[in-house]
Design a protein around this motif. Structure first.
Motif, PDB file in Angstrom:
ATOM      1  N   ARG A 177      -7.655  -4.584   0.590  1.00 19.42           N
ATOM      2  CA  ARG A 177      -6.251  -4.193   0.810  1.00 19.42           C
ATOM      3  C   ARG A 177      -5.385  -4.556  -0.385  1.00 19.42           C
ATOM      4  NH1 ARG A 177      -7.601  -6.114   5.978  1.00 19.42           N
ATOM      5  NH2 ARG A 177      -6.748  -8.177   5.476  1.00 19.42           N
TER       6      ARG A 177
ATOM      7  N   ARG B  97       0.826  -1.202   0.000  1.00 19.26           N
ATOM      8  CA  ARG B  97       0.000   0.000   0.000  1.00 19.26           C
ATOM      9  C   ARG B  97       0.864   1.257   0.000  1.00 19.26           C
ATOM     10  NH1 ARG B  97      -5.315   0.829   1.651  1.00 19.26           N
ATOM     11  NH2 ARG B  97      -5.927   2.919   0.973  1.00 19.26           N
TER      12      ARG B  97
ATOM     13  N   SER C  23      -6.368  -2.419  -3.602  1.00 20.09           N
ATOM     14  CA  SER C  23      -5.953  -1.020  -3.487  1.00 20.09           C
ATOM     15  C   SER C  23      -4.479  -0.866  -3.844  1.00 20.09           C
ATOM     16  CB  SER C  23      -6.216  -0.504  -2.074  1.00 20.09           C
ATOM     17  OG  SER C  23      -7.598  -0.467  -1.799  1.00 20.09           O
ATOM     18  N   ALA C  24      -3.666  -1.804  -3.350  1.00 17.55           N
ATOM     19  CA  ALA C  24      -2.234  -1.748  -3.660  1.00 17.55           C
ATOM     20  C   ALA C  24      -1.954  -2.191  -5.087  1.00 17.55           C
ATOM     21  CB  ALA C  24      -1.458  -2.624  -2.672  1.00 17.55           C
TER      22      ALA C  24
END
Length: 218
Positions: free
Chosen positions: A170, A39, A173-174
């Protein structure tokens, strides 16, 4: 194929970096590092990008998470840069409204045009959140957002699905912030231009991850 080569190169670089220092690591260890620091790396790449364009493409696609149907909402600008992704359990007006508000808050911008498919939830949420913005609905104009789902689909198959909504959010998003950095518009480049562009992008990646500051091996 480009994504696979890039992933292997990143894993190999991390393994070689540790091996030079006498530390043996497994692929699972590297995977956990990516989950922990991915991230931050994605955010570093986003900060280096220019401001998003004023034409946004929105689309949603279903994903199965632990056997349950969920929806992945995605927004990209006219240049194909991913603005945001959000995993939600529904695709109704409330879900569309939440995504639009989150998108405007994250980008700190208001688009000139929003392009979506003909899902009615978009129209209802648009009239409430950004009524002054032009809204175009067509199943033919939203190919840019639909094509942006393809790397996620390939990664989903490679990972044999996602195990939880939080883990999917998670990771995506990264991944959505990192993957486009290694995927320039290859069809618009010559072979020489593509190699030069990838050299620059890997140099930027080294700066983001801090690898450029490490001492060179003798």
């Amino acid at each position: 194929m480009t994504e696979l080569i890039t992933t292997r190169r990143l894993f190999s670089s991390l393994e070689e970096l540790m091996l030079h220092r006498g530390v043996l690591v497994s692929r699972e260890t590297v995977r956990r590092w990516c989950a922990k620091f991915g991230r931050a790396c994605a955010n570093g790449l986003r900060r280096r990008r220019p401001r998003p364009g004023d034409k946004w493409h929105l689309d949603e696609v279903f994903v199965r998470i632990n056997g349950q149907l969920r929806y992945l909402w995605r927004a990209v600008d006219a240049g194909g840069n991913v603005l945001d992704v959000l995993v939600q359990s529904r695709r109704d007006k409330a879900a569309a409204r939440r995504f639009l508000r989150r998108l405007m808050k994250k980008t700190r911008a208001v688009p000139r045009v929003v392009v979506t498919d003909k899902l009615r939830s978009y129209g209802a949420a648009h009239r409430e959140v950004m009524p002054s913005v032009e809204h175009r609905q067509s199943k033919y104009l939203d190919n840019r957002a639909e094509n942006s789902h393809q790397p996620t689909r390939r990664r989903e198959r490679a990972m044999k699905g996602f195990r939880s909504v939080g883990a999917a959010q998670r990771f995506l998003s990264a991944f959505s912030g990192t993957s486009p950095h290694f995927r320039p518009c290859r069809h618009l480049m010559t072979a020489t231009g593509h190699r030069a562009e990838m050299t620059v992008r890997f140099a930027v990646w080294d700066q983001i991850t801090g690898a450029a500051d490490l001492p060179a091996e003798a």
